[in-house]
Write an enzyme that holds these catalytic residues in place. Structure first.
Site, short mmCIF file in Angstrom:
data_model
loop_
_atom_site.label_atom_id
_atom_site.label_comp_id
_atom_site.label_asym_id
_atom_site.label_seq_id
_atom_site.Cartn_x
_atom_site.Cartn_y
_atom_site.Cartn_z
CE LYS A 94 -47.84 107.05 44.35
NZ LYS A 94 -47.67 107.90 45.58
CB SER A 95 -51.09 99.58 45.12
OG SER A 95 -50.40 99.36 43.92
N GLY A 96 -52.26 102.29 47.23
CA GLY A 96 -53.12 102.50 48.40
C GLY A 96 -52.43 102.17 49.70
CB THR A 121 -50.18 106.37 52.33
OG1 THR A 121 -48.87 106.30 51.76
CG2 THR A 121 -50.19 107.40 53.45
CG HIS A 181 -43.34 99.23 48.14
ND1 HIS A 181 -44.70 99.18 48.34
CD2 HIS A 181 -43.00 100.54 48.29
CE1 HIS A 181 -45.16 100.40 48.60
NE2 HIS A 181 -44.15 101.23 48.57
CB SER A 207 -50.12 106.67 40.59
OG SER A 207 -49.89 107.21 41.87
#
Length: 276
Positions: free
Chosen positions: A48-50, A52, A108, A138
């Site tokens: 959830k850190s950008g 994609t 990850h 997020s």
């Protein structure tokens, strides 16, 4: 799909002290047979850190800005998720076997769990980080809709686990990138040693905006079965901005988080925007 549903929401498993989704932990054994290539590029992030967003930018760069080519498959097929494994779907390793070079690979995993072959080949790495408060919020919503995770429980209990390092694991900085995406795209372009016309950079910036990616089925994960990701609970691409944490954190939680963060990040030179 009933069997798949029964197999989800399993407790996390610890590997070398790192909490992992049960199936991802099981994928680490087969990954010992993975062989990196010198022209592989690794996208390394905390969830959830950008991830994609950067994955789509890099694929558009690799495809010279050809949007049709970037619509050839969902992002998780174009940029295989190295440690991914779940019931009834191809693993990241299986997807990688069918991915032509040069390959973009997402992970990850922290460094201690990254396959040695990637280090031996000295592949290029794009590392993405984001302010921890927005990541926590997020990630909480993602835990609710992505059912390979355990049930997150209440926000308060999830935040405590997140702060204790008991949520699954972690350069361009996504929140600041949102202010000047073309500058960040140009940095990535230079890093991978490519050049593109200015109008192509503008085109990539347009089609990797949060608004465009949220409605694009090749980037928004809407093609996955509901048994894995339930977008009616929360969309995969939810807000895409800095500062959303203010809608969720209580004053007491914020103060506690700030104190804990200052202690754990003492001596770290990275700075993050927690609002725009």
């Amino acid at each position: 799909m009933a069997l798949i549903q029964d197999a989800l929401r399993r407790p996390l498993e610890y590997v070398k002290g790192v909490p992992l989704i049960k199936y991802f932990a099981e994928a680490l054994g087969p990954l010992e047979n993975f062989r990196a290539r010198p022209d592989d590029l690794l996208i390394s992030t905390y969830p959830k850190s950008g991830t994609t967003w950067v994955s789509q930018i890099l694929d558009m760069i690799y495809q010279n800005g050809d949007l049709d080519k970037c619509h050839r498959a969902p992002i998780f097929m174009r940029v295989p998720f190295l440690e991914f494994k779940a019931p009834g779907v191809p693993s990241g390793l299986e997807t990688l076997k069918d991915t032509p070079a040069p390959r973009l690979i997402k992970t990850h995993l922290p460094l201690a769990l990254v396959p040695q072959t990637l280090l031996d080949q000295k592949v290029k790495v794009v590392y993405v980080a984001r302010n921890a408060k927005d990541v926590a919020v997020s990630y909480y919503h993602f835990y609710q809709m992505a059912k390979v995770h355990p049930d997150p429980g209440t926000w308060d209990s999830f935040l405590e686990k997140f702060m204790a390092g008991e949520a699954t694991p972690a350069s361009t900085e996504e929140p600041s990138a949102a202010q000047n995406p073309k500058r960040e795209i140009r940095k990535i372009l230079e890093f991978v040693g490519r050049s593109l016309p200015e109008d192509t950079l503008d085109f990539i910036a347009q089609h990797t905006s949060f608004e465009e990616m949220k409605k694009n089925p090749m980037t928004n994960y809407s093609t996955l079965p509901k048994e894995f990701m339930d977008h009616s609970v929360s969309p995969f691409m939810r807000r895409g901005t800095a500062g959303d944490w203010k809608t969720t954190f209580t004053v007491a939680q914020n103060e506690r988080f700030d104190a804990d963060y200052a202690e754990k990040m003492a001596g770290c030179s990275l700075s993050f925007r927690s609002q725009l």
